[in-house]
Motif scaffolding. Structure first.
Motif, short mmCIF file in Angstrom:
data_model
loop_
_atom_site.label_atom_id
_atom_site.label_comp_id
_atom_site.label_asym_id
_atom_site.label_seq_id
_atom_site.Cartn_x
_atom_site.Cartn_y
_atom_site.Cartn_z
N HIS A 284 0.91 -1.04 0.07
CA HIS A 284 0.03 0.07 -0.09
C HIS A 284 0.97 1.33 -0.09
O HIS A 284 0.61 2.18 -0.77
N ARG B 249 2.62 1.82 -3.56
CA ARG B 249 1.81 1.84 -4.55
C ARG B 249 2.39 2.92 -5.86
O ARG B 249 2.59 3.99 -5.42
N ASP C 143 1.78 5.70 -8.57
CA ASP C 143 0.52 6.79 -8.73
C ASP C 143 -0.43 6.39 -9.24
O ASP C 143 -1.70 6.95 -8.67
N LYS D 95 -3.03 4.85 -7.08
CA LYS D 95 -3.48 5.87 -5.83
C LYS D 95 -5.06 6.46 -6.22
O LYS D 95 -5.04 6.95 -7.55
N TYR E 40 -11.02 6.19 -8.31
CA TYR E 40 -9.87 5.70 -8.98
C TYR E 40 -10.21 6.02 -10.48
O TYR E 40 -11.46 5.97 -10.86
N ASN F 195 -7.05 -2.32 -4.49
CA ASN F 195 -6.94 -1.53 -3.22
C ASN F 195 -8.21 -2.48 -2.43
O ASN F 195 -8.04 -2.18 -1.01
#
Length: 216
Positions: free
Chosen positions: A130, A133, A135, A138, A153, A162
């Motif tokens: 996590h 990660r 970009d 995210k 997202y 995620n």
């Protein structure tokens, strides 16, 4: 693999598992794993997600052992670097599936020689997944709201992986060794709200089937 997908959509989990068992036997017999040639790799990860889904429903281990998801000679403890070398968001998302399988296999096993050590190693690796990660994995938008936060997202791999991360964290916390002290960690309820929020705010159809198990 196609039969398994149709079964997943139309049959009970018990009957669906029969096709998964046959499929897993074919993968083992042919030596196909998560790092095979592109077409075989795509088939494997489609199956792997269903394998994890079935394990969540049945509260049991995956049909293909986590070690068999990797090429010969790659250990579980060095697998993270192997995934990162691929340098694609798809493989980073697959890394989350792999970690989920390891979490499920750890807690369902009755013969782990050092559960506390393996649990701590997985706890660290899932958290690092996590924290590190790329970009693209995210959220574009994230802010507090009630009763669930707003999280958006812009791609399918980020959505599914995620949610699997939050599910893995919940399962690890539910099975935490009694004497282990987690530092600066969020509560299981916080992770559950994240899973719900991701489903509420992201409508990528390719992620719907995998979100059912994380919500469960």
């Amino acid at each position: 693999v196609t039969l398994c997908i149709f079964d997943m959509m139309s049959r009970t989990p018990e009957k669906w598992r029969y096709h998964l068992e046959g499929c897993s036997a074919l993968f083992k017999a042919t030596g196909i794993n998560g790092f095979s040639e592109p077409y075989e790799r795509a088939l494997f990860w489609a199956f792997a997600r269903m394998d994890v889904n079935s394990a969540v429903i049945g509260e049991q281990s995956t049909m293909i052992e986590s070690e068999k998801w990797l090429p010969d000679g790659v250990s579980l403890h060095s697998a993270g670097e192997f995934f990162k070398k691929e340098n694609t968001i798809d493989m980073y998302a697959n890394y989350s599936v792999f970690l989920s399988s390891r979490v499920l296999n750890l807690i369902s096993s009755t013969n782990v020689t050092n559960f506390e050590k393996e649990w701590e190693f997985l706890w660290t690796e899932v958290n690092e997944w996590h924290q590190n990660r790329p970009d693209e994995m995210k959220p574009l938008i994230e802010y507090d709201s009630s009763p669930f936060p707003e999280i958006l997202y812009d791609n399918g791999p980020a959505i599914g992986s995620n949610q699997l991360y939050h599910m893995s964290m919940i399962i690890l916390m539910e099975n935490k060794p009694r004497l282990y002290k987690t530092k600066h960690s969020k509560s299981p309820t916080w992770h559950a709200k994240q899973i719900c929020s991701i489903s509420l705010n992201n409508d990528h159809q390719g992620c719907w089937n995998n979100s059912v198990q994380t919500l469960y």
